[in-house]
Design an enzyme around this catalytic site. Sequence first.
Site, PDB file in Angstrom:
ATOM      1  N   HIS A   1      34.963  39.588  25.726  1.00  0.00           N
ATOM      2  CA  HIS A   1      36.091  40.030  24.877  1.00  0.00           C
ATOM      3  C   HIS A   1      36.010  39.359  23.489  1.00  0.00           C
ATOM      4  O   HIS A   1      36.904  38.612  23.087  1.00  0.00           O
ATOM      5  CB  HIS A   1      37.436  39.700  25.556  1.00  0.00           C
ATOM      6  CG  HIS A   1      38.570  40.540  25.006  1.00  0.00           C
ATOM      7  ND1 HIS A   1      39.554  41.085  25.793  1.00  0.00           N
ATOM      8  CD2 HIS A   1      38.855  40.937  23.738  1.00  0.00           C
ATOM      9  CE1 HIS A   1      40.401  41.762  25.035  1.00  0.00           C
ATOM     10  NE2 HIS A   1      39.991  41.692  23.782  1.00  0.00           N
TER      11      HIS A   1
ATOM     12  N   ARG B   1      39.922  48.532  25.839  1.00  0.00           N
ATOM     13  CA  ARG B   1      40.545  47.834  26.970  1.00  0.00           C
ATOM     14  C   ARG B   1      39.854  48.299  28.258  1.00  0.00           C
ATOM     15  O   ARG B   1      39.532  49.486  28.405  1.00  0.00           O
ATOM     16  CB  ARG B   1      42.044  48.160  27.056  1.00  0.00           C
ATOM     17  CG  ARG B   1      42.890  47.471  25.999  1.00  0.00           C
ATOM     18  CD  ARG B   1      42.929  45.949  26.165  1.00  0.00           C
ATOM     19  NE  ARG B   1      43.798  45.281  25.202  1.00  0.00           N
ATOM     20  CZ  ARG B   1      43.383  44.680  24.092  1.00  0.00           C
ATOM     21  NH1 ARG B   1      42.098  44.669  23.763  1.00  0.00           N
ATOM     22  NH2 ARG B   1      44.253  44.065  23.299  1.00  0.00           N
TER      23      ARG B   1
END
Length: 317
Positions: free
Chosen positions: A280, A232
């Site tokens: 991502h 993250r």
Amino acid sequence: MTVVPFVSRADAAEHAVWLSALNEAAATRLPGVSVRPLTCLDAGARSETSVVIVADPDPGELARLPKLQWVQSLWAGVERLVAQLPDPSVAIVRMRDPELARTMAEAVLAWTLYLHRDMPAYRAQQKARIWRQLTVKQPGDVTVGVLGLGVLGRRSVQSLLANGFQVQGWSRSPVAIDGVACFAGQDGLHHVLAQADIVIVLLPLTPQTRGLIDHQAFSRLKPGASLINFARGPIIVEADLMVALDEGRLQHAVLDVFDREPLPQDHPYWIHPAVTVLPHISAPSNPATASRIAIDNVAHYLETGVIPDSVDRQKGY
Ligand SMILES: NC(=O)c1ccc[n+]([C@@H]2O[C@H](COP(=O)([O-])OP(=O)(O)OC[C@H]3O[C@@H](n4cnc5c(N)ncnc54)[C@H](OP(=O)(O)O)[C@@H]3O)[C@@H](O)[C@H]2O)c1
């Protein structure tokens, strides 16, 4: 017909893919049960709903379910759910899928090899029409430090070992993994940062890991080390990473996750020669396998009343 609700802010196309995969899995494992958007349920059915399958849900929708006992996430990372469902009586079950772990291990190996075989440098050389052979290192002479030895970290470690890399790992509680030097605690982190040629972040985002890789952590890196963040964005302090790159302490960063996603158009990462930006994509949940696991968990709950292992609210993962 029993209905299990699905709540997601995914766009219409992705929403349809998940609904279809979930219903396909339900048709095999739970005949007589269908998965429908929560919006299709009437007020009576909503007031009786105890389980919901979610993928980035609107927390407002979940808050209107008085008997909700647990949510099954289709994603592995749950920091947003933990923040948005503060009621500890609602259990959060995250996705634990061997196929997801395989996909992440594949990404870890691919981008480790990208750094190991100097692909960023050759790309730059080609642009400048430079013919220069860099020294080819052996994987056995390269240490990869994996921060986070959970479902994804452990599977990734196995593929790194199978490809001949030296591997060190770091986790919250001490663990033993064959062929891996494992460390825990602050000293352990410092040790791994100082030894690793490539540092790979596979930690959950929690209050303890937010901002973990900051100026101090970068200052402990082995000179010329590179970094891969597949976990993250906020685990790394973006400004400190830029300084470490510009000062040459960090050679290259492969970043798949960011403080803000999509990465803003004017972000300096886009044009930094020592940053590889990915959207991502290192390990998206696989609709077919994740749906089977989610439906299996729901089926077991409907048959036995037992809620699967859920996120530890204290730890945040
Ligand atoms: N980019 C993508 O496409 C993508 C896809 C899927 C997941 N992810 C991210 O990957 C993360 C990891 O997934 P996972 O399934 O491997 O999680 P996991 O099974 O929960 O494992 C987490 C690991 O991190 C360690 N850890 C947690 N907090 C720590 C701390 N404060 N200090 C040291 N170690 C700590 C844990 O230690 P213990 O073993 O001691 O608990 C464990 O080894 C997810 O949370 C998600 O954010 C990204």
